[in-house]
Design a protein around this motif. Structure first.
Motif, PDB file in Angstrom:
ATOM      1  N   GLY A   1       0.802  -1.217   0.000  1.00 61.57           N
ATOM      2  CA  GLY A   1       0.000   0.000   0.000  1.00 61.57           C
ATOM      3  C   GLY A   1       0.834   1.264   0.000  1.00 61.57           C
ATOM      4  N   SER A   2       0.458   2.225  -0.826  1.00 60.80           N
ATOM      5  CA  SER A   2       1.168   3.497  -0.893  1.00 60.80           C
ATOM      6  C   SER A   2       0.377   4.467  -1.761  1.00 60.80           C
ATOM      7  CB  SER A   2       2.572   3.314  -1.487  1.00 60.80           C
ATOM      8  OG  SER A   2       3.226   4.553  -1.647  1.00 60.80           O
ATOM      9  N   VAL A   3       0.540   5.755  -1.480  1.00 62.82           N
ATOM     10  CA  VAL A   3      -0.026   6.796  -2.348  1.00 62.82           C
ATOM     11  C   VAL A   3       1.098   7.662  -2.916  1.00 62.82           C
ATOM     12  CG1 VAL A   3      -2.315   6.896  -1.284  1.00 62.82           C
ATOM     13  CG2 VAL A   3      -0.455   8.237  -0.299  1.00 62.82           C
ATOM     14  N   ALA A   4       2.310   7.097  -2.930  1.00 60.90           N
ATOM     15  CA  ALA A   4       3.483   7.860  -3.373  1.00 60.90           C
ATOM     16  C   ALA A   4       3.439   8.185  -4.854  1.00 60.90           C
ATOM     17  CB  ALA A   4       4.759   7.091  -3.040  1.00 60.90           C
ATOM     18  N   THR A   5       2.721   7.402  -5.638  1.00 58.22           N
ATOM     19  CA  THR A   5       2.672   7.630  -7.086  1.00 58.22           C
ATOM     20  C   THR A   5       1.454   8.460  -7.492  1.00 58.22           C
ATOM     21  OG1 THR A   5       1.498   5.534  -7.425  1.00 58.22           O
ATOM     22  CG2 THR A   5       3.908   5.478  -7.519  1.00 58.22           C
ATOM     23  N   ALA A   6       0.944   9.239  -6.577  1.00 57.43           N
ATOM     24  CA  ALA A   6      -0.268  10.022  -6.853  1.00 57.43           C
ATOM     25  C   ALA A   6      -0.029  11.059  -7.946  1.00 57.43           C
ATOM     26  CB  ALA A   6      -0.730  10.718  -5.572  1.00 57.43           C
ATOM     27  N   THR A   7      -1.021  11.189  -8.806  1.00 51.30           N
ATOM     28  CA  THR A   7      -1.041  12.229  -9.832  1.00 51.30           C
ATOM     29  C   THR A   7      -2.458  12.773  -9.927  1.00 51.30           C
ATOM     30  OG1 THR A   7      -1.532  10.648 -11.610  1.00 51.30           O
ATOM     31  CG2 THR A   7       0.807  11.105 -11.161  1.00 51.30           C
ATOM     32  N   TRP A   8      -2.591  13.932 -10.557  1.00 54.29           N
ATOM     33  CA  TRP A   8      -3.919  14.517 -10.709  1.00 54.29           C
ATOM     34  C   TRP A   8      -4.806  13.639 -11.600  1.00 54.29           C
ATOM     35  CZ3 TRP A   8      -5.417  17.469  -7.154  1.00 54.29           C
ATOM     36  CH2 TRP A   8      -4.603  18.467  -6.593  1.00 54.29           C
ATOM     37  N   SER A   9      -4.203  12.917 -12.551  1.00 54.00           N
ATOM     38  CA  SER A   9      -5.014  12.039 -13.411  1.00 54.00           C
ATOM     39  C   SER A   9      -5.603  10.889 -12.601  1.00 54.00           C
ATOM     40  CB  SER A   9      -4.160  11.496 -14.566  1.00 54.00           C
ATOM     41  OG  SER A   9      -3.067  10.739 -14.078  1.00 54.00           O
ATOM     42  N   LYS A  10      -4.848  10.364 -11.635  1.00 47.31           N
ATOM     43  CA  LYS A  10      -5.379   9.305 -10.777  1.00 47.31           C
ATOM     44  C   LYS A  10      -6.471   9.850  -9.868  1.00 47.31           C
ATOM     45  CE  LYS A  10      -1.253   6.394 -10.737  1.00 47.31           C
ATOM     46  NZ  LYS A  10      -0.212   5.732  -9.910  1.00 47.31           N
TER      47      LYS A  10
ATOM     48  N   ILE B   1      -3.316  -2.492  -0.917  1.00 46.51           N
ATOM     49  CA  ILE B   1      -4.034  -2.989   0.249  1.00 46.51           C
ATOM     50  C   ILE B   1      -3.689  -2.130   1.460  1.00 46.51           C
ATOM     51  CG2 ILE B   1      -4.413  -4.956   1.776  1.00 46.51           C
ATOM     52  CD1 ILE B   1      -3.690  -6.783  -0.534  1.00 46.51           C
ATOM     53  N   VAL B   2      -4.652  -1.350   1.930  1.00 47.85           N
ATOM     54  CA  VAL B   2      -4.497  -0.523   3.132  1.00 47.85           C
ATOM     55  C   VAL B   2      -5.531  -1.022   4.134  1.00 47.85           C
ATOM     56  CG1 VAL B   2      -4.496   1.805   4.081  1.00 47.85           C
ATOM     57  CG2 VAL B   2      -3.756   1.425   1.720  1.00 47.85           C
ATOM     58  N   SER B   3      -5.073  -1.749   5.124  1.00 47.70           N
ATOM     59  CA  SER B   3      -5.990  -2.462   6.010  1.00 47.70           C
ATOM     60  C   SER B   3      -6.404  -1.639   7.215  1.00 47.70           C
ATOM     61  CB  SER B   3      -5.338  -3.771   6.486  1.00 47.70           C
ATOM     62  OG  SER B   3      -4.120  -3.499   7.147  1.00 47.70           O
TER      63      SER B   3
ATOM     64  N   GLY C   1       0.504   0.618   4.161  1.00 47.96           N
ATOM     65  CA  GLY C   1      -0.225  -0.503   4.740  1.00 47.96           C
ATOM     66  C   GLY C   1       0.397  -1.003   6.038  1.00 47.96           C
ATOM     67  N   VAL C   2       1.719  -0.872   6.164  1.00 47.20           N
ATOM     68  CA  VAL C   2       2.396  -1.276   7.395  1.00 47.20           C
ATOM     69  C   VAL C   2       1.978  -0.370   8.548  1.00 47.20           C
ATOM     70  CG1 VAL C   2       4.651  -1.498   8.512  1.00 47.20           C
ATOM     71  CG2 VAL C   2       4.353  -2.271   6.154  1.00 47.20           C
ATOM     72  N   VAL C   3       1.899   0.922   8.282  1.00 50.20           N
ATOM     73  CA  VAL C   3       1.521   1.887   9.326  1.00 50.20           C
ATOM     74  C   VAL C   3       0.086   1.650   9.782  1.00 50.20           C
ATOM     75  CG1 VAL C   3       1.214   4.330   9.859  1.00 50.20           C
ATOM     76  CG2 VAL C   3       3.145   3.604   8.471  1.00 50.20           C
ATOM     77  N   THR C   4      -0.840   1.505   8.834  1.00 46.56           N
ATOM     78  CA  THR C   4      -2.246   1.314   9.216  1.00 46.56           C
ATOM     79  C   THR C   4      -2.451  -0.021   9.930  1.00 46.56           C
ATOM     80  OG1 THR C   4      -2.766   0.410   7.025  1.00 46.56           O
ATOM     81  CG2 THR C   4      -3.092   2.770   7.349  1.00 46.56           C
ATOM     82  N   ALA C   5      -1.710  -1.069   9.524  1.00 52.85           N
ATOM     83  CA  ALA C   5      -1.823  -2.355  10.199  1.00 52.85           C
ATOM     84  C   ALA C   5      -1.278  -2.273  11.622  1.00 52.85           C
ATOM     85  CB  ALA C   5      -1.086  -3.434   9.413  1.00 52.85           C
ATOM     86  N   ALA C   6      -0.180  -1.524  11.796  1.00 48.80           N
ATOM     87  CA  ALA C   6       0.398  -1.362  13.132  1.00 48.80           C
ATOM     88  C   ALA C   6      -0.555  -0.615  14.056  1.00 48.80           C
ATOM     89  CB  ALA C   6       1.732  -0.620  13.042  1.00 48.80           C
ATOM     90  N   LEU C   7      -1.332   0.315  13.501  1.00 44.01           N
ATOM     91  CA  LEU C   7      -2.309   1.043  14.304  1.00 44.01           C
ATOM     92  C   LEU C   7      -3.595   0.242  14.496  1.00 44.01           C
ATOM     93  CD1 LEU C   7      -1.974   4.603  12.672  1.00 44.01           C
ATOM     94  CD2 LEU C   7      -1.013   3.846  14.855  1.00 44.01           C
ATOM     95  N   GLY C   8      -4.037  -0.441  13.437  1.00 46.70           N
ATOM     96  CA  GLY C   8      -5.327  -1.126  13.495  1.00 46.70           C
ATOM     97  C   GLY C   8      -5.288  -2.491  14.135  1.00 46.70           C
ATOM     98  N   GLY C   9      -4.146  -3.181  14.084  1.00 44.03           N
ATOM     99  CA  GLY C   9      -4.049  -4.507  14.665  1.00 44.03           C
ATOM    100  C   GLY C   9      -4.372  -4.543  16.152  1.00 44.03           C
TER     101      GLY C   9
END
Length: 367
Positions: free
Chosen positions: A215-224, A287-289, A341-349
């Motif tokens: 999971g990542s949003v690093a490749t974000a663009t205005w078209s996406k 996958i952002v859990s 996804g690692v950050v959200t899993a560490a918080l949500g787990g």
């Protein structure tokens, strides 16, 4: 001791008609307003933080200048403006959109199944949608251009949702334990499929597949952003239509039907909406859990279970939480970046463990 003829304070407050409703409405207003303001503040901060620092005042001034409000403060220079509008803001908007989609999808799913532990990631919908996206990456299909991945992700996500829903139904009701166990099985099968495709992929494809898994949003663009925002709006359209009906469904399927709710039709519409929201989120962020699990519970603790507040507040809260998680992911180990996804899993787990313990304690066990 209470004086003779003087009712206790609690009794006096509860005896006033509409006092509880007024308090809930007030909490809802404060929650929606506070979440919106917090989202605006974190957005400005996130847009300025990075290798090329941009002061929050300049970020705010640039945003206001675009909508015609000028003279608020100094504008960023040419380089800072390029970084802000071409790199940072698309990432901020994509993180908010993905978080909002996952948050409201989780709230919908919990309402549909009447299960506080239901969440697109927990029951395998996110994994199914990821398989659909990775199949396109692995095969190189580009029939629909930029829409190919999201179309494949949507089909796989919808099929996974319908399968889990049908398999968890027994004698006219959804079994909680069966729902969770089915999700475990779906996640295992999806993981096997992803692993198989990874094993036979080239190096470039492996890097892209790894992006979907972590999971990542690093490749974000205005078209996406332009592609995912209509999907979010399409999924959010159902909120004013079905929020009240979800409240009636919480009374049970029988009472809801007697009150005029077409339960099966509502479930199919909402399943399609949450599948669209989840698949769109997975298509652009992987996958952002746990966003869809954590956020609705936090909102419910503040305002109660009413879906007219829960659904829009979950969208705002999901956007806020994912944006904060992305900010943490790219600053905690700078210049390296932790997968989202690692950050959200560490918080949500840990929060999921808490929900399991709390639910088991209230029900006195699962049997």
């Amino acid at each position: 001791m209470t004086a003779v003829g003087t009712p206790p304070v609690e009794a006096s407050a509860s005896a006033v008609p509409g006092t509880g409703d007024a308090r809930r409405r007030l909490r809802a207003v404060f929650l929606l307003t506070g979440t919106t303001l917090a989202l605006a503040v974190v957005s400005v901060v996130a847009a300025g933080v990075g290798a090329y620092h941009i002061p929050p005042g300049q970020v705010a001034a640039s945003l206001l200048d675009v909508i015609g409000i000028q003279g608020v403060g100094p504008l960023p220079d040419q380089v800072a403006s390029t970084v802000l509008w071409d790199v940072r803001l698309p990432r901020v908007v994509l993180a908010i959109t993905v978080g909002a989609a996952l948050g409201v999808a989780g709230a919908m799913m919990q309402g549909i199944f009447g299960n506080p532990l239901a969440e697109p990631g927990v029951i395998g919908v996110s994994s199914g949608a990821a398989v659909g996206a990775i199949v396109v990456i692995f095969t190189g299909i580009t029939v629909l251009g930029h829409w190919t991945i999201i179309a494949s992700s949507f089909v796989f996500g919808l099929a996974t949702t319908l399968f889990v829903y049908v398999f968890a139904r027994s004698r006219g009701r959804t079994e909680v334990v069966t729902l969770l166990l089915t999700g475990i099985a779906v996640n295992a099968i999806a993981g096997a499929a992803i692993g198989l495709m990874t094993n036979f992929s080239q190096d470039a494809e492996i890097q892209t597949i790894t992006f979907w898994q972590l999971g990542s949003v690093a490749t974000a663009t205005w078209s996406k952003v332009a592609v995912i925002v209509p999907c979010l709006l399409a999924g959010l359209i159902v909120i004013p239509i079905y929020a009240r009906r979800l409240d009636l469904l919480s009374l049970g399927e029988g009472p809801a039907r007697h009150l005029g709710v077409d339960v099966e039709r509502m479930r199919l519409v909402l399943i399609a909406a949450l599948a669209l929201l989840t698949s769109a989120a997975v298509a652009f962020a992987g996958i952002v859990s746990f966003i869809g699990l954590v956020v609705p519970h936090i909102i419910r603790m503040v305002t109660g279970p009413g879906h007219r507040v829960l659904l829009p507040a979950s969208a705002l809260g999901g956007g806020l939480l994912l944006l904060a998680a992305d900010l943490l992911a790219r600053t905690a180990a700078a210049p390296a970046e932790i997968p989202l996804g690692v950050v959200t899993a560490a918080l949500g787990g840990p929060f999921f463990f808490y929900l399991l313990y709390r639910t088991r304690a209230k029900q006195g066990g699962w049997s």
